[in-house]
Design a protein around this motif. Structure first.
Motif, PDB file in Angstrom:
ATOM      1  N   GLU A  90     -32.856   7.614  -5.358  1.00  0.00           N
ATOM      2  CA  GLU A  90     -32.585   6.783  -6.538  1.00  0.00           C
ATOM      3  C   GLU A  90     -31.134   6.318  -6.571  1.00  0.00           C
ATOM      4  O   GLU A  90     -30.836   5.226  -7.065  1.00  0.00           O
ATOM      5  N   ALA A 104     -31.269   3.442  -4.370  1.00  0.00           N
ATOM      6  CA  ALA A 104     -31.942   2.318  -5.020  1.00  0.00           C
ATOM      7  C   ALA A 104     -30.978   1.557  -5.928  1.00  0.00           C
ATOM      8  O   ALA A 104     -30.978   0.321  -5.960  1.00  0.00           O
ATOM      9  N   GLN A 105     -30.143   2.295  -6.662  1.00  0.00           N
ATOM     10  CA  GLN A 105     -29.145   1.638  -7.510  1.00  0.00           C
ATOM     11  C   GLN A 105     -28.203   0.792  -6.661  1.00  0.00           C
ATOM     12  O   GLN A 105     -27.870  -0.341  -7.013  1.00  0.00           O
ATOM     13  N   GLU A 144     -35.248   1.694 -12.145  1.00  0.00           N
ATOM     14  CA  GLU A 144     -34.936   2.804 -11.248  1.00  0.00           C
ATOM     15  C   GLU A 144     -33.962   3.794 -11.895  1.00  0.00           C
ATOM     16  O   GLU A 144     -33.897   4.954 -11.491  1.00  0.00           O
ATOM     17  N   HIS A 154     -35.719   6.776 -13.063  1.00  0.00           N
ATOM     18  CA  HIS A 154     -35.976   7.743 -11.997  1.00  0.00           C
ATOM     19  C   HIS A 154     -34.731   8.576 -11.707  1.00  0.00           C
ATOM     20  O   HIS A 154     -34.821   9.780 -11.459  1.00  0.00           O
ATOM     21  N   GLU A 158     -39.581  -0.195  -0.735  1.00  0.00           N
ATOM     22  CA  GLU A 158     -40.441   0.446  -1.724  1.00  0.00           C
ATOM     23  C   GLU A 158     -41.692   1.032  -1.078  1.00  0.00           C
ATOM     24  O   GLU A 158     -42.177   2.084  -1.489  1.00  0.00           O
ATOM     25  N   MET A 167     -43.020   8.084 -10.342  1.00  0.00           N
ATOM     26  CA  MET A 167     -42.120   7.322  -9.488  1.00  0.00           C
ATOM     27  C   MET A 167     -42.900   6.566  -8.421  1.00  0.00           C
ATOM     28  O   MET A 167     -42.623   5.396  -8.125  1.00  0.00           O
ATOM     29  N   ASP A 211     -44.424   3.487  -9.882  1.00  0.00           N
ATOM     30  CA  ASP A 211     -43.411   2.473 -10.174  1.00  0.00           C
ATOM     31  C   ASP A 211     -42.934   1.774  -8.903  1.00  0.00           C
ATOM     32  O   ASP A 211     -42.734   0.551  -8.890  1.00  0.00           O
ATOM     33  N   GLU A 212     -42.749   2.538  -7.826  1.00  0.00           N
ATOM     34  CA  GLU A 212     -42.286   1.931  -6.574  1.00  0.00           C
ATOM     35  C   GLU A 212     -43.327   0.965  -6.029  1.00  0.00           C
ATOM     36  O   GLU A 212     -42.984  -0.114  -5.519  1.00  0.00           O
ATOM     37  N   HIS A 259     -43.010  -2.239  -7.968  1.00  0.00           N
ATOM     38  CA  HIS A 259     -41.844  -3.023  -7.565  1.00  0.00           C
ATOM     39  C   HIS A 259     -42.120  -3.784  -6.271  1.00  0.00           C
ATOM     40  O   HIS A 259     -41.703  -4.935  -6.113  1.00  0.00           O
TER      41      HIS A 259
END
Length: 220
Positions: free
Chosen positions: A60, A63-64, A99, A102, A151, A179, A182-183, A186
């Motif tokens: 995560e 991801a940011q 994200e 998460h 993803e 999670m 959600d991925e 995305h």
């Protein structure tokens, strides 16, 4: 200050908040309250769960970095008068905000397990930011293709964690399951927005980089 300078400041602020501030979720952490009893976990099981959730937390953090860098690239002043892609930048930032949930959930779970985040998070962030910036500079199709492949790999990685997490660790399993959903979403959104398929060698390199990260973060 021009819009791109604002974007640079925003990217720096995002990095500092990701690495050094307590993340705040906009949605409640997925739980199974009636089964949430960490006392049922053995010392070995708590250690395993902590290591796996540390890896997920690193994911995560990355991801940011990826979404922030790709949004910055979308706002990069184009050559020959090409306008920045504000629509793409906003889509990437929205995914990054999701994200953040998460990030907050995995950090909170690490605390509950008496574990800690990776000591190498600044390094992971810097590497992911560089990759995201490179992907973003290739244009909308490749940038979104990078999102899709990332993803998909993360979704597969989370599925493997659902197999490895202790059966009694219902709290961690609930977080990882959400999670994973959600991925996948995305990836679908990026595909619908015009992602192009990445070449097989690029996908392979991405898998190799992810393997290094997950192996090291499991311990450090």
């Amino acid at each position: 200050m021009n819009p791109f300078s604002d974007a640079l400041v925003g990217a720096a602020d995002s990095a500092l908040r990701t690495l050094f501030a307590a993340p705040r979720a906009s949605q409640a952490c997925p739980t199974v309250p009636e089964h949430h009893d960490d006392g049922a976990l053995s010392t070995e099981e708590r250690h395993l769960s902590g290591a796996l959730m540390r890896v997920n937390h690193v994911g995560e953090v990355c991801a940011q970095a990826l979404y922030t860098a790709q949004a910055l690239a979308a706002r990069w002043p184009g050559r020959r008068g090409k306008a920045p892609n504000e629509t793409l930048a906003r889509q990437l930032e929205e995914a990054g905000r999701e994200e953040t949930d998460h990030l907050a959930w995995t950090k909170a779970r690490l605390d509950e397990l008496g574990s800690r985040p990776s000591l190498l998070n600044p390094l992971w962030y810097a590497g992911a930011f560089g990759l995201g910036l490179l992907a973003g500079r290739l244009g909308q199709g490749p940038s979104l293709g990078f999102v899709v492949e990332t993803e998909r790999q993360v979704e597969a990685h989370l599925a493997s964690h659902l197999d490895r997490l202790p059966a009694e660790d219902h709290a961690s399993r609930a977080i990882v399951a959400q999670m994973k959903l959600d991925e996948a979403r995305h990836a679908r959104l990026a595909q619908q927005a015009g992602a192009v398929e990445l070449p097989a060698p690029v996908k392979g390199l991405m898998r190799m980089a992810a393997k290094v990260m997950t192996t090291v973060a499991h311990q450090i």
